[in-house]
Design a protein around this motif. Structure first.
Motif, mmCIF file in Angstrom:
data_model
loop_
_atom_site.group_PDB
_atom_site.id
_atom_site.type_symbol
_atom_site.label_atom_id
_atom_site.label_comp_id
_atom_site.label_asym_id
_atom_site.label_seq_id
_atom_site.Cartn_x
_atom_site.Cartn_y
_atom_site.Cartn_z
ATOM 1 N N THR A 136 0.812 -1.215 0.000
ATOM 2 C CA THR A 136 0.000 0.000 0.000
ATOM 3 C C THR A 136 0.846 1.268 0.000
ATOM 4 O O THR A 136 1.939 1.311 0.546
ATOM 5 N N GLY A 137 0.356 2.299 -0.640
ATOM 6 C CA GLY A 137 1.062 3.585 -0.765
ATOM 7 C C GLY A 137 0.293 4.486 -1.718
ATOM 8 O O GLY A 137 -0.868 4.186 -2.035
ATOM 9 N N LYS A 157 -1.946 3.631 8.701
ATOM 10 C CA LYS A 157 -2.198 2.934 9.962
ATOM 11 C C LYS A 157 -3.560 2.250 9.957
ATOM 12 O O LYS A 157 -3.711 1.123 10.452
ATOM 13 N N LYS A 158 -4.550 2.909 9.377
ATOM 14 C CA LYS A 158 -5.895 2.324 9.302
ATOM 15 C C LYS A 158 -5.898 1.063 8.446
ATOM 16 O O LYS A 158 -6.535 0.065 8.785
ATOM 17 N N ALA A 169 4.675 -1.161 3.002
ATOM 18 C CA ALA A 169 4.472 0.201 2.493
ATOM 19 C C ALA A 169 5.338 0.424 1.264
ATOM 20 O O ALA A 169 6.434 -0.118 1.153
ATOM 21 N N ILE A 170 4.841 1.250 0.341
ATOM 22 C CA ILE A 170 5.580 1.542 -0.883
ATOM 23 C C ILE A 170 5.360 2.996 -1.281
ATOM 24 O O ILE A 170 4.370 3.612 -0.889
ATOM 25 N N GLY A 171 6.293 3.527 -2.058
ATOM 26 C CA GLY A 171 6.124 4.872 -2.604
ATOM 27 C C GLY A 171 7.166 5.855 -2.114
ATOM 28 O O GLY A 171 7.033 6.419 -1.023
ATOM 29 N N SER A 184 3.797 2.439 12.383
ATOM 30 C CA SER A 184 2.648 2.532 11.469
ATOM 31 C C SER A 184 1.858 1.237 11.387
ATOM 32 O O SER A 184 0.739 1.217 10.869
ATOM 33 N N GLY A 185 2.449 0.148 11.853
ATOM 34 C CA GLY A 185 1.771 -1.142 11.795
ATOM 35 C C GLY A 185 2.145 -1.984 10.592
ATOM 36 O O GLY A 185 1.681 -3.126 10.472
ATOM 37 N N VAL A 186 2.977 -1.445 9.700
ATOM 38 C CA VAL A 186 3.377 -2.224 8.523
ATOM 39 C C VAL A 186 4.524 -3.157 8.880
ATOM 40 O O VAL A 186 5.220 -2.953 9.877
ATOM 41 N N ASN A 187 4.719 -4.157 8.039
ATOM 42 C CA ASN A 187 5.757 -5.163 8.297
ATOM 43 C C ASN A 187 7.071 -4.873 7.587
ATOM 44 O O ASN A 187 8.074 -5.546 7.834
#
Length: 216
Positions: A136-137, A157-158, A169-171, A184-187
């Protein structure tokens, strides 16, 4: 080879996506990817939109061999057919790819299925469709996708909290901003130009590997 859910989640730490446009005259995608993996990349995705099917297939076969040697997951972007034909570890697809096809049924239960999701609704739909992880990003904009829409840290985060599967996360992620993803909760972080555009991709990967320890 089959990777467990736990192994996939850990492998998202430093998720590298290829971009051959940054290769120097004496480099090949395979040679750079091997250096990148040797210096800490934990996951590799082949994403080369400008290559034809045959060239993509050839690159995929070589990169899959490389990743198996180093025991890290390898997925092909978008092309389910090529991923299946050359027995890749899996495939990464966008939202449009899951609207008319059951990708999980096509690849079977043992292949890795990554899906792009840019909203909570899309993330939930991806999990229901059998995704092993979500990308996601764009969290810091994008030099790869000119039409990429910025994703706020609040929305990130949501999304991460809305599903039970891991999120990467990407971008526009690079060594200067990756630390902002802590909490942020991402891995993990998916990186393209942050590594491939570097003067020394191997050294940059080693640096990014240390910085992404925040996800461990």
């Amino acid at each position: 080879m089959k990777f467990t859910r736990e192994q996939i989640a850990k492998a998202l730490k430093l998720y590298v996506i290829t971009d051959r446009s940054w290769l120097k005259e004496d480099e090949t995608l395979l040679s750079v990817c091997e250096k990148v993996i040797q210096n800490g990349a934990t996951f590799l995705q082949l994403r080369e939109k400008e290559l034809g099917a045959e060239e993509t297939r050839k690159e995929a076969i070589e990169l899959q061999k490389l990743c198996r040697r180093y025991n890290i997951p390898f997925v092909v972007n978008d092309s389910v057919e090529i991923a299946l034909e050359m027995d890749a570890d899996g495939v990464h697809v966008g939202q449009s790819d899951i609207k008319e096809r059951d990708i999980r049924a096509m690849i079977g239960p043992d292949k890795i299925l990554g899906m792009t999701a840019k909203t909570v609704e899309q993330a939930i739909a991806a999990e229901k469709a059998g995704a092993d992880y979500i990308g996601t990003g764009a969290v810091f904009g994008s030099t790869t996708k000119k039409d990429a829409k910025y994703l706020s840290m609040e929305e990130l985060k949501k999304i991460a909290a809305s599903v039970s599967i891991p999120v990467v996360a990407i971008g526009g992620i690079n060594s200067e901003n990756v630390s902002q993803l802590e909490g942020s909760g991402v891995n993990g972080a998916a990186v393209i130009s942050g590594i491939f555009a570097a003067e020394d991709p191997a050294a940059k990967t080693a640096q990014m590997s240390r910085l992404t320890d925040i996800f461990c």
